[in-house]
Structures are given as structure tokens and as C-alpha cells.
Design an enzyme around this catalytic site. Structure first.
Site, short mmCIF file in Angstrom:
data_model
loop_
_atom_site.label_atom_id
_atom_site.label_comp_id
_atom_site.label_asym_id
_atom_site.label_seq_id
_atom_site.Cartn_x
_atom_site.Cartn_y
_atom_site.Cartn_z
N LYS A 185 2.53 -0.20 16.31
CA LYS A 185 3.71 -0.19 15.45
C LYS A 185 3.84 1.14 14.69
O LYS A 185 4.91 1.70 14.55
CB LYS A 185 3.62 -1.33 14.44
CG LYS A 185 4.79 -1.40 13.48
CD LYS A 185 4.70 -2.59 12.55
CE LYS A 185 5.88 -2.62 11.59
NZ LYS A 185 5.79 -3.68 10.61
N GLN A 186 2.72 1.63 14.17
CA GLN A 186 2.79 2.81 13.30
C GLN A 186 1.47 3.56 13.31
O GLN A 186 0.47 3.04 13.83
CB GLN A 186 3.13 2.37 11.87
CG GLN A 186 2.07 1.50 11.21
CD GLN A 186 2.64 0.68 10.05
OE1 GLN A 186 3.15 -0.41 10.26
NE2 GLN A 186 2.53 1.21 8.85
N TRP B 95 0.84 -1.22 0.00
CA TRP B 95 0.00 0.00 0.00
C TRP B 95 0.86 1.25 0.00
O TRP B 95 0.39 2.35 -0.26
CB TRP B 95 -0.97 0.00 1.19
CG TRP B 95 -0.32 0.17 2.55
CD1 TRP B 95 0.78 -0.48 3.02
CD2 TRP B 95 -0.72 1.05 3.60
NE1 TRP B 95 1.08 -0.07 4.31
CE2 TRP B 95 0.17 0.88 4.69
CE3 TRP B 95 -1.77 1.97 3.75
CZ2 TRP B 95 0.05 1.58 5.90
CZ3 TRP B 95 -1.88 2.67 4.95
CH2 TRP B 95 -0.98 2.48 6.01
N ASP B 96 2.16 1.09 0.27
CA ASP B 96 3.12 2.21 0.28
C ASP B 96 2.98 3.04 -1.00
O ASP B 96 3.05 4.27 -0.96
CB ASP B 96 4.56 1.69 0.33
CG ASP B 96 4.83 0.74 1.49
OD1 ASP B 96 3.90 0.04 1.91
OD2 ASP B 96 5.98 0.66 1.96
N GLU C 202 0.38 -3.31 12.64
CA GLU C 202 0.40 -4.78 12.48
C GLU C 202 0.61 -5.54 13.78
O GLU C 202 0.56 -6.77 13.79
CB GLU C 202 1.51 -5.15 11.49
CG GLU C 202 1.24 -4.66 10.09
CD GLU C 202 2.39 -4.98 9.12
OE1 GLU C 202 3.52 -5.18 9.56
OE2 GLU C 202 2.12 -5.00 7.90
C1 BGC Z 1 4.66 -1.92 7.48
C2 BGC Z 1 3.66 -1.88 6.34
C3 BGC Z 1 4.40 -1.55 5.06
C4 BGC Z 1 5.51 -2.55 4.83
C5 BGC Z 1 6.34 -2.20 3.61
C6 BGC Z 1 5.74 -2.93 7.15
O1 BGC Z 1 6.71 -2.92 8.15
O2 BGC Z 1 4.03 -2.27 8.68
O3 BGC Z 1 2.68 -0.91 6.60
O4 BGC Z 1 3.52 -1.59 4.00
O5 BGC Z 1 6.37 -2.56 5.94
O6 BGC Z 1 6.92 -0.94 3.73
#
Ligand code: BGC
Length: 748
Positions: free
Chosen positions: A601-602, A345-346, A487
Site C-alpha cells: 500500500k505504501q 502516527w501521521d 496495511e
Molecule cells: C494509512 C495510514 C495512515 C492513515 C491516516 C491510512 O490509509 O495506511 O498509514 O496513518 O491512513 O492517514
């Protein structure tokens, strides 16, 4: 403007970090910032875009091409090079204003000092071509052997991917030599051809006294082949202060590029030889000069921020698939095989704005990739028993889902760990819709809708519709058992971000159904036949109204991330960190240190509020920022920019600034997470680069676009006095300049 990164001295433990930081590329390929004498243990890679391979049941990953930069020298029968030889000085540089990598290393030898210099670039105009110059200079008279050729024994995480490796060699005209390798990939048997033409010169201008004597360019030449390498060996007696220089033109083509790929490769190299290194380099420099003239973001008052931001843009420019009409960008760019070279999704949520505003053709290619991979998404939805399109969490060519059910290896037991990224991170389909519709709204290029874009939106809406759970007593629709952007908390119900993005998807489907009459009659007939639009309209309108969206608490103004989040342990990041037993352990999953806590996490709720800020009072935005930030690990490089953006939308640019810098410096500074369990996840961080750009443009300049009109509302942090950049919107180009007092958008 010239920007140069320099590293003096040598530390072998930094080989992986420098590979990323000093990367060069042109969208077709990326070359890690590795030294010419390096082999696979030092993570050398010429990483190719869009070509993947699987060996046995290991993870499928992108293919690294045979390394035709491979070069070293010998003195008195001894190989000289790093990391094994003693050196007196060593320097690597990346001129990121021109996409040029160079190195200079001096070695003390028994015969005198030997200095090796090199320079390389990936041609921006000719994506299949790399040029390199390599020279050896000696302080005293001595015999040196310059060894250079193709090393097919390349770094792979889950390889080797190349089979039937066949080498060829020939001498062309005087002082010019050809080497090539042909190989096929293991799984799909795709042919790959790497060829080099090298031209040797014993430099007269450095040693004018020797001009006469050297006219004939005397040296011994032989070709040495082994199972994995083909090498030219040139042995030359150099006088004191003498120098020998090798110019290499390297071409890479695969069967996916053209049916006559070997011929095309040869032709481009013959042409390159005629043009010569200097001409090719000038063309390359000119490309970059024009690019920066157009795309540089100028920041006054804060040189460090300007350099970091433009370094981020350098990476985005370097990985843009300009050579393809339908290709996306992997989460780690072209820096290697980590994250399986997959698209996440980045792309839509973090990378797209930069390309939209600077190179809409690239943005179109990213969008088209999703349209062309709809079939894969349909299959995936069906596999899980849903309708519509469920896009791959880790998407490879054709929409192939590369994410496995066991995507992380537990560091304690060495056993595969059940993860739920693949099956529960359903917000990916909404991201695809978000990217596509943002592209359409910004460029007003409706042709993508005609080329399958409408189907993408309708199918993604169908997917969410088929997942809805109806709570009968309240008449509301819910989404259960999902993983949001955070996540670390798996299988949750009513993740605020996911539900809001599903609602967005329904709204976009409704918008498209209403505007269907504006589409061509062919498209109208096609979708009418395929979908029964009026029934869909009723369903999606109802779903948009009834999908459950958590509302801010009346008193605290907080939005709960998912059902039950508030019941989790309210602990600090430090405390969670103190529980770590192994430095590489995964924080999420059933036994992860963060799983039973509120540590995330984010950015999650904060991402949703950033996207849909207009729907909330400023107090809600600020209170949620204040609540979630201390609880966020920022364990993903995608996190900081969302906090930076929301801080700007709250009118706090100084609060945003450190998060902006963190994003902009993700690759400049390095030091991000390199491991998820036993899985190596290091590489470059394009999403952080894109996030830094978004912060400058949307946050600090306050750019917004509504119905094709642009508005700017400056929100500059204290250190920045002026910010200016160019954007292309709806086919028009503007130069936007903001200061603390005023904002100007000029049509250019
Ligand atoms: C993140 C995801 C991201 C992926 C690739 C993961 O660590 O949690 O949101 O899409 O890394 O960058």
C-alpha cells in the site's frame, strides 16, 4: 506575494472536493469551502477540534457546529442559490496567502440579474470567531429577501450529535440582530454555544443617488424559527444597481473551553461589533502577512512547486492547535469527520517537523497530547495482556481508541470486515517516542521530559519488551503478528520497519535512563520509585542488541519487508488493479486483491531506510528504492514523500521531484482515495503536506541536526535554482538558503 485559487463555473459533483480544497480554519475550527446556501447534503461543516461524540454504537467522531454561515436570498418569493438555480456566472476563490474564502454568483431572475458575493475568514488572533460579509446586488429595481441565520441540521457521518437544541433571538441597536443556539452533545453532554451578531447595511456608496432616501435603512425584518433553524429575514426594496450587505460576526464556544462559555462568547462578539469587520479583517491579514514573512518557503525557478508547497503549508498553519497546550491534529485535519477526526502516527512522523521548525509551541502541544494520553495507552496495553503503553491507532480525546476491530465494511457483502489496524499496528507507540525525542533533541526543551515524557518513553519500551518473542536457538528477539505501515499485509512476522522502530524505542529509553541524573530530583525520585531503573536498563540494552533486524542481502542488497514477503506473488500494479471488481473495494484484508501479492500500500522498508539512512550504504538505499517503488500502490498519501526523501538521500533529486509534487499537490489537485470499502475517507491530507515540507527541508536542502548543530547539504532538482526557508532550532532562528553551488545558514 499573493496566492489565489479560483474556480469558475459550477459543477455540483465537485462540492465534496471543493469543501476540502477551499477550506479555511484557525486550529480551533475548520470551515469547509461550501457555499452559504448549502445544507448538509453538500457536506457543509464547521468542524471543531478536539470535541468528539458518539451516537449509539456508531463510530465516535468529531462534532460539527451549527452552521451560522447559512444564508441565501429570495426574489419574488423564489429561493435563489446553488445547486438548484440557473446562474450566469459563478466563481469561488481562496486567497490562501490570507486565509480568505470568497464567492461571486450571478443569477438571471424574472426581475433582472441578481449577484451574490461573500467573503469569510476564521480570525487567527481570536480562534472562537468567524467573520463573514454577504451582499446582494441587483441590476434592476426589485424587492429581495435576504435570509440568514443558524442551521443546526448539520452534516454528520454518524450523527446527529447535538441535542436539546435551543434557539434565541433579539434585536440589538438599529440594524443589528442577534441569534444564538445552545445544544449539548449526545454522549458526554458537553454544552455548545453558537452565536451571531449581524449588521445590515443598504449600501449608500454603491447607490449615491439614493443616499438621502436610504438614510433610514428601510426594510422589513422578521425572525423565523423551525426545529432546526433560526433565521433573520430581511425584505428590502432595492433600486436598480442597489445593494444590500450583511456583516456577520460568529462566535463558537464549548463547555470544554471555559465554564462561562456562553458569557465569553457574548463578550467576544460584542467586542467584535465594536471593532467592526474592517478592523478584524485587517488584523487577520496582518497575522497572515507576519506568518508568511516567517514561514514561507521560497523556491526560485519553479513557481508551480513554490505555490504547491506553500499551499500545503497554508493547510498546516490552518489546523495548528495554537489555542491549546495539549492537543494534536487529526489525519484529515479540520476538514470533517472522516477517519473519525482521529490522530494517527501521521502527526509524529509527518507533521511534526514543520511545527518544530516554525512554531515550536505547537510542536510542544502535539507532544504534550501524547503525554497526557499515556493513561489511555497503558489501558490499551493491559487490555491485550502487555506491559507499558500501547497507543491508540486512531486516538481521540484522552487517548480514547477510536479504531474498531471491524474498521472497514466489505463492499460486496455489506458486512463488517475484521481489520487489524487497532491491535497489530504496534509501530504507533514507537512513533510517539520518535516525535517526543525529536522534539527534545531539536528544541532542547527538557521540560516535557519532566512533565511525563520520560514515562512515555519508558512505558513504550516496556510495551515492546513485553511483546518480544525469544528464538532460543539464535538467542534473538522477534516481533510477531504485526501490521507494518503497509496495511495490505496483515499479521506478519518481523516487519523490518516495526522491529527497527522498536529498537529505536529501546535506545531512547536507554539514553534517558543514562541521562536521568540531569533531570530534576523530583522526577528522578518519581521514576526511580516507579520503575527500578537499573533492571530496566539491562533489559532494554539487551533488547536493543538482540532484536532481529533483517540485513540487506549480500548480493541483491534488498531487505525483505517481513518474513515470507519474497514468497508472495510477484505481479504488477496494473495486474492487481485489473482484478478489481468494485471501485470502492478494499485492497487489503483476507481476500483483498493485494494480500497474496508483493504489491504494497505504501512506503514501508523505504520509510525505515529514510529514517535510518546513516546506517546503510547508498547502494542499499538505492536498490531498495528501485525494488519497492514499482511494487507500491501509493494508496496512502503518506507514501510519496518517503520515496521523495529517500531518492534525495540517494543523490537523485530529479527522481524525488515527481514524488515531492505528488505530496505537495495532494489537496491542490485532489483525486486521492476517497473510500476504504464503504468507509468514506475523503478530506484534506496534512501528512502529505508535512511530507512535502520534509522533502524540501531535509531532502532538497539536506538539513540535518546533530547534537544541536545544523548541517545543510543541497540536493536540488533541475527545476529549482534556489530554495530558502527559516527554521528554529535549539531556541535560535536561522534563514537557510541553498543553491546548486552553495548553502548558507544565517542566524536571524
Ligand atoms: C494509512 C495510514 C495512515 C492513515 C491516516 C491510512 O490509509 O495506511 O498509514 O496513518 O491512513 O492517514
Amino acid at each position: 506575494m499573493e496566492w489565489i485559487l479560483t474556480e469558475n463555473g459550477y459543477d455540483s459533483s465537485l462540492a465534496a472536493t471543493h469543501g476540502n480544497k477551499y477550506l479555511i480554519g484557525n486550529g480551533y475550527l475548520g470551515i469547509r469551502g461550501a457555499l452559504e446556501e448549502y445544507e448538509k447534503d453538500q457536506l457543509v461543516a464547521i468542524n471543531l477540534a478536539g470535541i468528539y461524540d458518539q451516537v449509539g454504537d456508531q463510530f465516535r467522531e468529531p462534532v460539527n457546529a451549527p452552521n451560522a454561515l447559512y444564508t441565501f436570498c429570495e426574489v419574488a418569493g423564489e429561493r435563489i442559490g446553488l445547486p438548484n438555480s440557473e446562474m450566469v456566472s459563478h466563481q469561488i476563490t481562496l486567497d490562501f496567502s490570507h486565509g480568505l474564502f470568497s464567492r461571486k454568483t450571478s443569477y438571471p431572475t424574472k426581475k433582472g440579474e441578481v449577484t451574490v458575493e461573500s467573503e469569510r475568514f476564521c480570525c487567527m488572533e481570536q480562534p472562537h470567531m468567524i467573520c463573514m460579509k454577504y451582499s446582494i446586488h441587483v441590476s434592476e429595481a426589485m424587492e429581495v429577501t435576504l435570509v440568514s441565520g443558524i442551521d443546526a441540521d448539520v452534516w454528520d457521518i454518524n450523527g446527529p450529535h447535538l441535542n436539546k437544541v435551543k434557539f434565541a433571538s433579539s434585536s440589538k441597536e438599529e440594524n443589528t440582530f442577534e441569534l444564538s443556539v445552545h445544544a449539548v452533545t449526545t454522549e458526554k453532554k458537553v454544552g455548545l454555544h453558537v452565536q451571531e451578531i449581524s449588521s445590515l447595511r443598504i449600501l449608500e456608496d454603491i447607490i449615491p443617488d439614493c443616499l438621502e432616501q436610504r438614510k433610514k435603512q428601510q426594510y422589513n425584518h422578521e425572525v423565523v424559527k423551525s426545529e432546526q433553524k433560526v433565521l433573520n429575514r430581511f425584505t428590502i426594496s432595492l433600486p436598480a444597481n442597489g445593494m444590500v450587505c450583511l456583516y456577520k460576526y460568529i462566535g463558537i464556544y464549548t463547555e470544554k473551553d471555559s465554564t462561562s462559555y456562553e458569557k465569553d462568547n457574548k463578550e467576544q462578539l460584542n467586542h467584535a461589533l465594536l471593532q467592526g469587520y474592517g478592523t478584524l479583517k485587517n488584523e487577520h491579514l496582518e497575522w497572515w502577512r507576519k506568518c508568511w514573512e516567517k514561514d514561507m518557503v521560497v523556491i526560485e525557478g519553479d513557481e508551480a512547486a513554490m505555490q504547491a508547497l506553500n499551499y500545503s503549508l497554508y493547510h498546516l498553519i490552518t489546523i495548528a492547535p495554537r489555542h491549546s497546550k495539549s492537543m494534536s491534529i487529526p489525519a484529515r485535519g479540520l476538514s470533517g469527520q472522516t477517519y473519525k477526526g482521529a490522530v494517527f502516527w501521521d502527526t509524529e512522523m509527518f507533521l511534526l517537523p514543520f511545527y518544530l521548525y516554525t512554531d515550536p509551541k505547537v510542536a510542544r502541544s502535539l507532544v504534550k497530547y501524547r503525554i497526557d494520553t499515556l493513561e489511555g495507552a497503558r489501558k490499551k496495553a493491559k487490555e491485550y495482556g502487555y506491559l507499558g503503553a500501547f497507543y491508540a491507532w486512531e486516538s481521540q480525546e484522552g487517548g480514547h481508541e477510536a479504531c474498531s476491530d471491524y474498521n472497514v465494511t466489505d463492499v460486496f457483502t455489506g458486512r463488517p470486515m475484521r481489520t487489524f489496524f487497532r491491535d497489530k499496528q504496534i509501530h504507533i507507540s514507537a512513533a510517539v517516542v520518535y516525535g517526543l525525542m525529536t522534539y527534545v533533541h531539536t528544541t532542547r526543551d527538557y521540560s516535557v521530559l519532566e512533565e511525563g515524557g520520560v514515562e512515555v518513553v519508558l512505558e513504550c519500551a516496556q510495551f515492546y519488551y513485553s511483546m518480544l518473542l525469544q528464538k532460543v536457538p539464535f538467542g534473538q528477539y522477534e516481533l510477531h503478528d504485526v501490521v507494518g505501515p503497509d496495511e495490505y499485509h496483515e499479521r506478519v512476522n518481523n516487519n523490518f520497519y516495526t522491529n527497527r522502530m522498536a529498537k529505536y524505542t529501546f535506545d531512547m529509553a536507554v539514553e534517558l535512563i543514562y541521562s536521568a541524573p540531569k533531570l530534576s530530583s523530583d522526577t528522578q525520585n518519581k521514576i526511580a520509585k516507579q520503575y527500578g531503573l537499573s533492571a530496566l536498563l539491562t533489559k532494554f540494552e539487551e533488547a536493543s542488541k538482540r532484536i532481529f533486524l533483517k540485513v540487506p542481502d549480500k548480493y541483491t542488497k534488498l531487505i525483505e519487508q517481513f518474513d515470507g514477503y519474497y514468497k508472495l506473488k510477484d505481479t504488477s500494479l496494473e495486474e492487481v488493479r485489473s482484478k478489481i471488481i468494485h471501485p470502492k473495494e478494499y485492497w487489503g484484508g483476507a481476500y483483498g486483491v493485494a494480500a497474496d501479492t508483493k504489491i504494497i500500500k505504501q512506503a514501508d522498508v523505504v520509510t525505515a531506510l529514510t529514517l535510518f539512512r546513516d546506517e546503510y550504504e547508498q547502494e542499499v538505499l538505492q536498490k531498495n528504492w528501485d525494488y519497492y517503488e514499482p511494487r507500491t500502490e501509493h494508496g496512502s498519501s503518506l507514501s510519496a514523500c518517503m520515496y521523495a526523501l529517500l531518492a534525495c538521500y540517494c543523490g537523485n533529486p530529479d527522481q524525488a521531484y515527481p514524488f515531492f509534487l505528488k505530496s505537495a499537490m495532494a489537496d491542490l489537485k485532489g483525486g486521492g482515495k476517497e473510500w476504504a470499502g464503504l468507509l468514506y475517507i475523503g478530506g484534506t491530507h496534512p501528512a502529505a503536506a508535512g511530507g512535502a515540507y520534509m522533502t524540501a527541508v531535509y531532502g532538497f536542502a539536506g538539513l540535518s541536526i546533530k547534537e544541536g548543530s545544523i548541517a545543510v547539504k543541497p540536493c536540488l532538482p533541475s527545476s529549482i535554482t534556489k530554495l530558502s526557508f527559516s527554521v528554529q532550532i535549539g531556541g535560535k532562528k536561522y534563514r537557510i538558503t541553498v543553491t546548486k553551488e552553495e548553502a548558507v545558514a544565517v542566524l536571524i
